[in-house]
Design an enzyme around this catalytic site. Sequence first.
Site, PDB file in Angstrom:
ATOM      1  NE  ARG A  39      -4.157  -1.312   1.879  1.00 20.15           N
ATOM      2  CZ  ARG A  39      -5.245  -1.641   2.632  1.00 20.15           C
ATOM      3  NH1 ARG A  39      -5.021  -1.619   4.081  1.00 20.15           N
ATOM      4  NH2 ARG A  39      -6.312  -2.246   2.391  1.00 20.15           N
ATOM      5  CE  LYS A 200     -19.908 -19.715   7.675  1.00 18.55           C
ATOM      6  NZ  LYS A 200     -20.371 -19.417   8.931  1.00 18.55           N
ATOM      7  N   GLY A 357      -8.855  -9.391   0.274  1.00 18.21           N
ATOM      8  CA  GLY A 357      -7.768  -9.981   0.957  1.00 18.21           C
ATOM      9  C   GLY A 357      -7.382 -11.633   0.492  1.00 18.21           C
ATOM     10  N   GLY A 380     -13.679  -4.242   2.601  1.00 12.87           N
ATOM     11  CA  GLY A 380     -15.253  -3.907   2.422  1.00 12.87           C
ATOM     12  C   GLY A 380     -15.441  -2.976   1.475  1.00 12.87           C
TER      13      GLY A 380
HETATM   14  P1  AMP Z   1     -14.338 -15.511   2.005  1.00 15.36           P
HETATM   15  O1  AMP Z   1     -13.637 -14.887   3.057  1.00 15.36           O
HETATM   16  O2  AMP Z   1     -15.803 -15.512   2.085  1.00 15.36           O
HETATM   17  O3  AMP Z   1     -14.111 -15.110   0.818  1.00 15.36           O
HETATM   18  O4  AMP Z   1     -13.947 -17.232   2.249  1.00 15.36           O
HETATM   19  C1  AMP Z   1     -12.524 -17.536   1.809  1.00 15.36           C
HETATM   20  C2  AMP Z   1     -12.365 -18.591   2.616  1.00 15.36           C
HETATM   21  O5  AMP Z   1     -13.247 -19.903   2.137  1.00 15.36           O
HETATM   22  C3  AMP Z   1     -10.954 -19.250   2.367  1.00 15.36           C
HETATM   23  O6  AMP Z   1     -10.447 -19.194   3.728  1.00 15.36           O
HETATM   24  C4  AMP Z   1     -11.173 -20.659   2.060  1.00 15.36           C
HETATM   25  O7  AMP Z   1     -10.207 -21.440   2.767  1.00 15.36           O
HETATM   26  C5  AMP Z   1     -12.557 -20.927   2.288  1.00 15.36           C
HETATM   27  N1  AMP Z   1     -13.053 -22.030   1.334  1.00 15.36           N
HETATM   28  C6  AMP Z   1     -13.158 -22.193   0.043  1.00 15.36           C
HETATM   29  N2  AMP Z   1     -13.690 -23.045  -0.509  1.00 15.36           N
HETATM   30  C7  AMP Z   1     -14.114 -23.786   0.632  1.00 15.36           C
HETATM   31  C8  AMP Z   1     -14.607 -25.221   0.926  1.00 15.36           C
HETATM   32  N3  AMP Z   1     -14.818 -25.816  -0.415  1.00 15.36           N
HETATM   33  N4  AMP Z   1     -14.836 -25.765   2.115  1.00 15.36           N
HETATM   34  C9  AMP Z   1     -14.352 -24.939   3.196  1.00 15.36           C
HETATM   35  N5  AMP Z   1     -13.720 -23.780   3.212  1.00 15.36           N
HETATM   36  C10 AMP Z   1     -13.767 -23.153   1.867  1.00 15.36           C
END
Ligand code: AMP
Length: 399
Positions: A39, A200, A357, A380
């Site tokens: 940054r 999620k 990130g 964000g």
């Molecule tokens: P997010 O912060 O929602 O972008 O989620 C990122 C996280 O999702 C990372 O730490 C990944 O390890 C996790 N992730 C991605 N695919 C899977 C999966 N199939 N099962 C469990 N965790 C996952």
Amino acid sequence: MNLDRLKTTAGLDVAGKRVLVRADLNVPVRDGKVTDATRLERLVPGLNDLASRGAKVIVISHFGRPKGGPSDEFSLKPVADQFSTLLGKPVAFASDCIGEKASATVSAMNNGDIAVLENLRFHKGEEKNDSAFAAELAKLGDIFVGDAFSCAHRAHASTEGLTHRLPSYAGPLLMEEINALRKALEVPQRPTAAVVGGAKVSTKIPVLTNLVAKVDKLIIGGGMANTFLQAMGVNVGKSLSEPEFHATAHEIMAAAKAKGCEIVLPVDAVIAREFKEGAANEVVALDKVPSDGMILDVGPASVAHVAKVLEGCRTLLWNGPMGAFEIAPFGTGTFALAKQAAELTKAGKLVSVAGCGDTVAALNAAGVTDDFTYVSTAGGAFLEWLEGQELPGVAALTR
Ligand code: AMP
């Protein structure tokens, strides 16, 4: 918000002017040393440009989340020291961002000097967007430059309040970010694809809802794909999923259909019985996920399918990994697609914009960050832009 109204200081006579630049100096620091200076490095050309045009450049920023006033832990002093090395000149540091200490530092500046003021969040007025605090900050400058896109989703005194008190301009990094996002989402070359992955569905419902109305192909991966697959009747065993969001998944699929957006889901999976590095794993078809198995990555047939979809697209927006990429070998699918997108970009066939990130970490691990058209380190603010929200710190600069 009319983004065409954003103006920069290009062509403006800034000689002798005190220019308050809201930057994002919120970098990782361990034991008094900056551990990732990306940054800061990105800020150097813009600040040196203002200084070379004779401005007195006063950099303001938050750092971390201090609670209850000043503390060494959240001081910007070590950051200012490292910044001085990167800028190749001494940088004055004021141990407060308003009041006597700040005004003494600013008064001592010569044309072409650069100073950093202490953490804005040592004062409650910053996050409250308090007008008295904004007025104190405004006393230190003649013009304001907003150059912290990553903080623009918050209406704070330094991102929004100051624009009511000083002639305000967009900084070069903020412009670069907005131009990249517009190129990917507002005025893209079609067909367009978005890859949305991550853990999620529940955290990205507004992103998915906004994107189905804007892109031609929505590629869903990661843990959130499990929820979609499960909603369609696939047995996902012990995989991460959110059964309570099946209805949401169906709504998103229906909205996509109505808008002519194709939803691309995995067609096979890499499964394991343990969520750990090097766990025994196998590739299975989606109707063969064992009841004690977890889907941790997309399989090779999914990678090949998504690669084909990307080949047919001109623009790609990427947020979120396709699998649990931090744990080997479950980054294979994410890295393969990142490399494919990078190759298409290098060949001039694709405009690729990625952000947040985890996505930046995945692209770094795949070694392709520099090959993407633009990679945003904003978290964000990037997500809120993908959600279609107006960012107060950007809107304020268009007034
Ligand atoms: P997010 O912060 O929602 O972008 O989620 C990122 C996280 O999702 C990372 O730490 C990944 O390890 C996790 N992730 C991605 N695919 C899977 C999966 N199939 N099962 C469990 N965790 C996952």
